[in-house]
Design an enzyme around this catalytic site. Structure first.
Site, PDB file in Angstrom:
ATOM      1  N   ASP A  71       0.872  -1.181   0.000  1.00  0.00           N
ATOM      2  CA  ASP A  71       0.000   0.000   0.000  1.00  0.00           C
ATOM      3  C   ASP A  71       0.909   1.232   0.000  1.00  0.00           C
ATOM      4  O   ASP A  71       2.125   1.106  -0.153  1.00  0.00           O
ATOM      5  CB  ASP A  71      -0.919  -0.018   1.234  1.00  0.00           C
TER       6      ASP A  71
ATOM      7  N   LYS B 166       6.928   1.913  -1.079  1.00  0.00           N
ATOM      8  CA  LYS B 166       7.435   0.935  -0.122  1.00  0.00           C
ATOM      9  C   LYS B 166       8.137  -0.237  -0.779  1.00  0.00           C
ATOM     10  O   LYS B 166       8.637  -1.113  -0.076  1.00  0.00           O
ATOM     11  CB  LYS B 166       6.272   0.395   0.722  1.00  0.00           C
TER      12      LYS B 166
ATOM     13  N   SER C 142       1.100  -4.127   9.585  1.00  0.00           N
ATOM     14  CA  SER C 142      -0.100  -4.156  10.436  1.00  0.00           C
ATOM     15  C   SER C 142      -1.287  -4.752   9.705  1.00  0.00           C
ATOM     16  O   SER C 142      -2.206  -5.279  10.321  1.00  0.00           O
ATOM     17  CB  SER C 142      -0.425  -2.741  10.912  1.00  0.00           C
TER      18      SER C 142
END
Lengths: 209, 293
Positions: B67, B83, B179
Site C-alpha cells: 500500500d 514501499k 499491520s
C-alpha cells in the site's frame, strides 16, 4: 520549575513549504520560547543554503542550530569538491544521512527543504522525520508543533500550478491560520518565495499572542 | 576553538544518547527511553509505514505488492509513499515498520549487493540479499525496526522471503508483513494455489493489499505492484488508485495577508562558461595570429 516536556515541543515553532508553477515558497513562524515563556519573536527557522535553496529546521532549538551548522560544513565541503551548487535532492539526502547517523540518539529536528534545481529550475520540496526518513510529495510539506493544523489548512487551500502571487497568498493564509491555533507557535511569520531570478522575503503581520 | 568534528568512520554515531536519556528522563519520569521508535508518549513519533506488504510466487517469477500510506502516530504523513525498494535488477524488497530504517537498510544492502556482483562477476541471488539483511538486523537485536518482504528471480528461479526486525527469516510461496498482514493473509489463505499464472498472481496480490487498505487503519491510499520475471521487471506505481481525494466544493480565497516588510533579493546567474572571441582581421593586420579558444 516544570520538568521538561516533549523535546519536540519544548521550544515550539513550525515550518511549511509548498510547490507552485516554477516557484516554491517556504514559511516559518518566529517564536522562540522555553515551554510557556516566549523569549524571542525574531527566531526565523529558515536558513539559506544555496542561491535558490532554503532549509527550515523546526524542533528543539539547540539541535536546530547544531544540525544547520553541521549541514553547512558538509555542504561547503561538497561544493568545494564538486565545484557546483548542491541540488535540493542531494542536500535532502545529506541531511537525511546526518540524522540517520544518530538513529539511536537522535537530533530533535524535522527539517524542511525547499528550492529550485540549479540547472532545470524544477520546484522541489521535501521533509523528513527526526531520524531522517525522507518524504518528497508533489504538493506541500509541514513540520513543527502544529502539524495537524497545518495539514488541515494546506489540504484545503493548496491547488496545483499556482502562480507566485497565488502561492504567496496560499502559504501565508495557511501558516497564519494554522499557528494561530497553536500556543507554542506564531508571533510573526517570514515567507520566502523562491523564483527563477529572485527570492522575495516578506514579514507578515500576525497575532502577537 | 575546536574544529567541527565529523565522524571519521561510517555507521551509527551515539554522541547524543546520554543527553537524550537525560532530557527524556525529565518528562515521562524515568521511562525506558531506548530509541525514538519506542511507544512511550514522551518520545517523538518517528514515521512508520503501518502497512500491508505482500509477496506471491507464480510460475514465471514473483509479484510484490504494497500500500502507500505512511503514518506519524495517528496522522497520515505521506499519502503516496513508495514501499517497494530496489535491491538489484531482479530483486526488490518491500519494507514495513520504521520508515527510516526500511529506507536505509534496503539502500545499504542494495549497495552491498552491487559491490558483491561486481566483485564476483555473477548475477546476485535473492538468498544473498536475504542473508545480508538478516545478519544486519540480528546484530541490532530488533532495535532497527524493519520488517521486510524480499523477492526476486535469480539463476535458480523465483524466491520469496520475509525478514522480521529481530532477524528471523521465513521462506514461503506467499508472504505478508505489516499491520495489515492479517487481512492480506486471509485473502491468500483462501485463494492461493500452487502454480498460478501471472494474471492470477497479480489479482491475488491486488486483492490482498486492498483487504489491508480497507480493513487496517495503518494502511491506505493506493496499491503498488512489482512483477519480477527472468526476462524483466514491471514496476507498476500506482497499480490501482483505490482512494481518490474528494472534490473541493469551493475555492477558498482568504484575501491578502498584511505584509510588514518585503525584501527582494535577486539571484545572480551562475557563469557556466566564458568564450573569448577576438577579431581575427584586426589581429592579423597587427601581425598576431588569431587566438583559438
Amino acid at each position: 520549575h516544570l520538568s521538561m516536556a516533549n523535546p519536540m515541543s519544548y521550544n515550539g515553532g513550525c515550518v511549511m513549504a509548498m510547490k507552485g508553477r516554477n516557484c516554491v515558497a517556504i514559511a516559518s513562524d518566529l517564536r522562540f520560547g522555553v515551554q510557556m515563556q516566549t523569549i524571542s519573536m525574531e527566531f526565523d527557522k529558515v536558513q539559506q543554503m544555496g542561491p535558490r535553496l532554503f532549509v527550515g529546521f523546526p524542533g528543539l532549538a539547540t539541535d536546530t542550530q547544531t544540525v544547520f551548522q553541521r549541514m553547512q560544513f558538509r555542504k561547503n565541503l561538497y561544493e568545494l569538491r564538486e565545484n557546483k551548487s548542491v541540488r535540493p535532492q542531494t542536500l535532502m539526502n545529506m541531511i537525511s544521512n546526518l540524522l540517520y547517523e544518530r538513529r539511536f540518539g537522535p537530533y530533535f529536528v524535522e527539517p524542511v527543504v525547499a528550492g529550485l534545481d540549479p540547472i532545470s529550475l524544477e520546484p522541489y520540496v521535501a521533509t523528513m522525520d527526526l531520524i531522517g526518513c525522507p518524504m518528497e510529495p508533489e504538493d506541500f510539506v509541514v513540520s513543527g508543533t502544529c502539524t495537524e493544523q497545518m495539514f488541515g489548512m494546506c489540504e484545503t487551500l493548496w491547488q496545483p500550478d499556482m502562480s507566485p502571487d497565488e502561492l504567496f497568498e496560499c502559504i501565508s493564509q495557511a501558516m497564519l491560520n494554522a499557528f494561530d491555533r497553536d500556543a507554542a507557535s506564531g508571533w510573526g511569520c517570514h515567507v520566502y518565495l523562491i523564483e527563477r531570478d529572485q527570492v522575495t522575503v516578506r514579514a507578515l503581520k500576525a497575532r502577537m499572542d | 576553538m575546536a574544529m567541527l568534528e565529523e565522524p571519521s568512520c561510517p555507521g551509527f554515531v551515539f554522541d547524543n544518547v546520554l543527553r537524550n536519556q537525560h532530557l527524556l528522563a525529565k518528562c515521562g519520569g524515568g521511562s525506558q527511553a531506548d530509541a525514538a521508535a519506542s511507544s512511550t508518549s514522551a518520545l517523538p513519533r518517528a514515521k512508520k509505514t503501518g502497512t500491508t506488504i505482500v509477496g506471491c510466487v507464480f510460475n514465471g517469477g514473483v509479484v510484490l505488492g504494497a500500500d502507500t500510506r505512511a503514518t506519524e502516530g495517528n496522522i497520515v504523513a505521506d499519502k503516496d509513499c513508495s514501499k517497494i525498494h530496489y535491491i538489484s535488477d531482479r530483486i526488490y524488497c518491500c519494507g514495513a515498520g520504521t520508515a527510516a530504517d526500511t529506507e536505509m537498510v534496503t539502500r545499504q544492502i542494495s549497495a552491498q549487493i552491487c559491490l558483491h556482483r561486481l566483485s564476483t562477476g555473477r548475477l546476485p541471488r535473492v538468498i544473498t540479499a536475504k542473508q545480508l539483511l538478516k545478519d544486519y538486523l540480528f546484530r541490532y537485536q530488533g532495535y532497527i525496526g524493519a520488517a521486510l518482504v524480499i523477492g526476486g528471480v535469480d539463476y535458480q528461479g523465483p524466491h520469496l522471503y520475509s525478514v522480521a526486525p529481530h532477524g528471523s527469516v521465513d521462506c514461503a510461496p506467499y508472504i505478508t508483513m505489516g499491520s495489515g498482514s492479517l487481512a492480506a493473509m486471509a485473502v491468500f489463505e483462501s485463494r492461493f494455489k500452487p502454480d498460478l499464472d501471472q494474471g492470477q498472481a497479480v489479482q491475488l496480490v491486488r486483492d490482498a493489499i486492498l483487504a489491508g487498505i480497507f480493513n487496517d487503519l495503518g494502511s491506505g491510499s493506493n496499491v503498488d505492484v512489482c512483477i519480477i520475471r527472468q526476462d524483466g521487471v514491471e514496476y507498476l506505481r500506482p497499480y490501482l488508485r483505490a482512494n481518490e481525494k474528494g472534490q473541493r466544493a469551493a475555492v477558498y480565497r482568504g484575501g491578502k495577508p498584511a505584509v510588514l516588510r518585503t525584501d527582494r533579493r535577486p539571484v545572480l546567474a551562475d557563469i557556466i562558461s566564458t568564450r573569448i572571441i577576438r577579431d581575427s582581421g584586426a589581429a592579423q593586420a597587427a601581425g598576431e595570429t588569431p587566438m583559438e579558444t
